[in-house]
Motif scaffolding. Structure first.
Motif, PDB file in Angstrom:
ATOM      1  N   VAL A 194       0.848  -1.190   0.000  1.00 46.84           N
ATOM      2  CA  VAL A 194       0.000   0.000   0.000  1.00 46.84           C
ATOM      3  C   VAL A 194       0.887   1.245   0.000  1.00 46.84           C
ATOM      4  O   VAL A 194       1.870   1.326   0.756  1.00 46.84           O
ATOM      5  CB  VAL A 194      -0.930   0.002   1.228  1.00 46.84           C
ATOM      6  N   LEU A 282      -2.685  -0.690   6.910  1.00 54.47           N
ATOM      7  CA  LEU A 282      -1.854   0.402   6.391  1.00 54.47           C
ATOM      8  C   LEU A 282      -0.449   0.333   6.973  1.00 54.47           C
ATOM      9  O   LEU A 282      -0.281   0.169   8.183  1.00 54.47           O
ATOM     10  CB  LEU A 282      -2.479   1.754   6.744  1.00 54.47           C
ATOM     11  N   CYS A 287      -2.029   7.039   6.399  1.00 58.98           N
ATOM     12  CA  CYS A 287      -3.361   7.082   6.993  1.00 58.98           C
ATOM     13  C   CYS A 287      -4.396   7.004   5.876  1.00 58.98           C
ATOM     14  O   CYS A 287      -4.059   7.106   4.690  1.00 58.98           O
ATOM     15  CB  CYS A 287      -3.560   8.339   7.830  1.00 58.98           C
ATOM     16  N   ALA A 288      -5.627   6.810   6.243  1.00 61.05           N
ATOM     17  CA  ALA A 288      -6.715   6.737   5.268  1.00 61.05           C
ATOM     18  C   ALA A 288      -7.642   7.930   5.458  1.00 61.05           C
ATOM     19  O   ALA A 288      -8.028   8.242   6.584  1.00 61.05           O
ATOM     20  CB  ALA A 288      -7.490   5.442   5.443  1.00 61.05           C
ATOM     21  N   VAL A 354      -5.423   6.847   0.364  1.00 64.15           N
ATOM     22  CA  VAL A 354      -4.334   6.690   1.327  1.00 64.15           C
ATOM     23  C   VAL A 354      -3.426   7.910   1.232  1.00 64.15           C
ATOM     24  O   VAL A 354      -3.074   8.341   0.129  1.00 64.15           O
ATOM     25  CB  VAL A 354      -3.527   5.407   1.039  1.00 64.15           C
TER      26      VAL A 354
END
Length: 379
Positions: A194, A282, A287-288, A354
């Protein structure tokens, strides 16, 4: 000199044994009906057989279930295991007498966790414990387990039915599920791929799934509602029927998307809701950011928020809020991954991105939650 005492001892033993023969206590007298349990096993054998797949050729009734990884087509597999239950959603099933979907919840909660790591579910075992075995109820539950195993592509290779009077009241029962899957070495999803800028897709849930029911039951009780009342948020169904909508099984569609090589991570939205589950996959430093306005808040969640006076962040910390699975992919692959999932019947929303995490930034930022409180709540 020993004849009399011996004779008395012998007579005493004889009468004890004789009385035992006359008024023998049986396991059934203690509340455990072995014959009913055996009848249940016979009834569910064809259900389990119908879940057969390559690698699972055994029959129920042995001391253990067998699975042949080589016959399943794996070369260098890593096994992935998951176990879960259904929580207090079971209480609604027991109170309404609607048992034919609860097995789907059990299977889904386990196999959806496997696919998050890129694993194909191979086999499933269930544990059914009750105070007094009702074969009809048990068969209904296990039939739904078997049907959901077929949907997920895994074999039901065994389980345990335990009748435990004194531990459970009457016909109350509890469920636990155990699933094992596998992925070829090197194809496990860990979230390590990710990256900053990745797109987060959300797959629609089928309702509450299997989390937050202790709060749901408290709201129902506080409002003086009955499970037989019409559901305020779903026409044509009782409140109990609507709340018991089975958890969606995402396995086959997510596996197909994963095998395209364009998925960086999945997150199954279970206990802890959107806020806690997406950050679990993550990497450090990311962070999202989720846009709450990017998908419609299903009526059941609006009803719960309105009747329970639940703030948006608390709603997203308890429930899936309409997103049962999150899929993270590179921006250039987002469209094709979404189309792949839609082709399998999923409802897909682009729900966020993201981003680099700065300082004290939370692991998940939920923006535009005011869209969840606009208009009148369903009451």
């Amino acid at each position: 000199m020993f004849k009399t005492p011996f004779k008395r001892i012998f007579q005493a033993l004889y009468f004890i044994r004789n009385e035992d023969t006359i008024s023998s206590q049986t396991y059934k007298d203690a509340g455990v009906d072995i014959a009913a349990g055996n009848a249940l096993v016979d009834a569910i054998k064809p259900l389990a057989k119908a879940t057969g797949r390559p690698g699972a050729d055994g029959a129920l009734g042995g001391f253990g279930g067998l699975f042949d990884l080589k016959a399943a087509g794996f070369t260098d597999p890593v096994l992935v295991a998951a176990t879960d239950g259904v929580g207090t959603k079971l209480k609604l099933a027991i109170d309404t007498g609607l048992h034919d979907g609860i097995g789907a919840d059990l299977v889904a909660m386990c196999v959806n966790d496997l696919v998050v790591q890129g694993a194909e579910p191979l086999f499933f075992l269930d544990y059914y414990a009750t105070g007094q075995l009702d074969p009809k109820t048990a068969e209904s539950v296990i039939a739904s387990i078997a049907a959901s195993c077929r949907e997920a592509g895994c074999a039901l290779i065994g389980g345990e039915t335990a009748e435990m009077p004194g531990m459970y009241e009457g016909g109350d029962y509890d469920l636990a599920g155990f699933a094992v899957g596998a992925a070829e070495r090197g194809q496990i999803l860990t979230g390590q791929n990710v990256g900053n800028g990745d797109v987060i897709l959300g797959l629609a849930s089928s309702g509450l799934h299997s989390n937050g029911f202790s709060l749901v039951r408290k709201i129902i009780e506080g409002r003086g509602l009955d499970l037989t009342d019409p559901a305020p948020f779903e026409n044509g169904k009782s409140l109990g029927e609507a709340l018991l909508a089975p958890t969606r099984i995402y396995v086959k569609n997510c596996l197909r998307a994963h095998r395209s090589g364009k998925v960086n991570a999945f997150a199954h939205i279970t206990g802890g809701g959107i806020i806690e589950n997406i950050p679990r996959i993550l990497p450090k430093g990311l962070c999202a950011e989720i846009d709450a306005a990017s998908w419609p808040l299903a009526d059941v969640f609006a009803w719960l928020a309105g009747n329970g006076d639940i703030l948006p962040n608390d709603l997203a910390l308890t429930f899936n809020c309409g997103i049962g699975m999150a899929v993270i992919t590179a921006p250039e692959d987002a469209h094709s991954v979404a189309e792949n999932l839609r082709a399998g019947g999923e409802t897909v929303y682009e729900i966020g991105q993201v981003k680099a995490r700065q300082g004290d930034t939370p692991a998940l930022i939920l923006a535009n939650t005011e869209s969840w409180t606009k208009g009148e709540s369903i009451r």
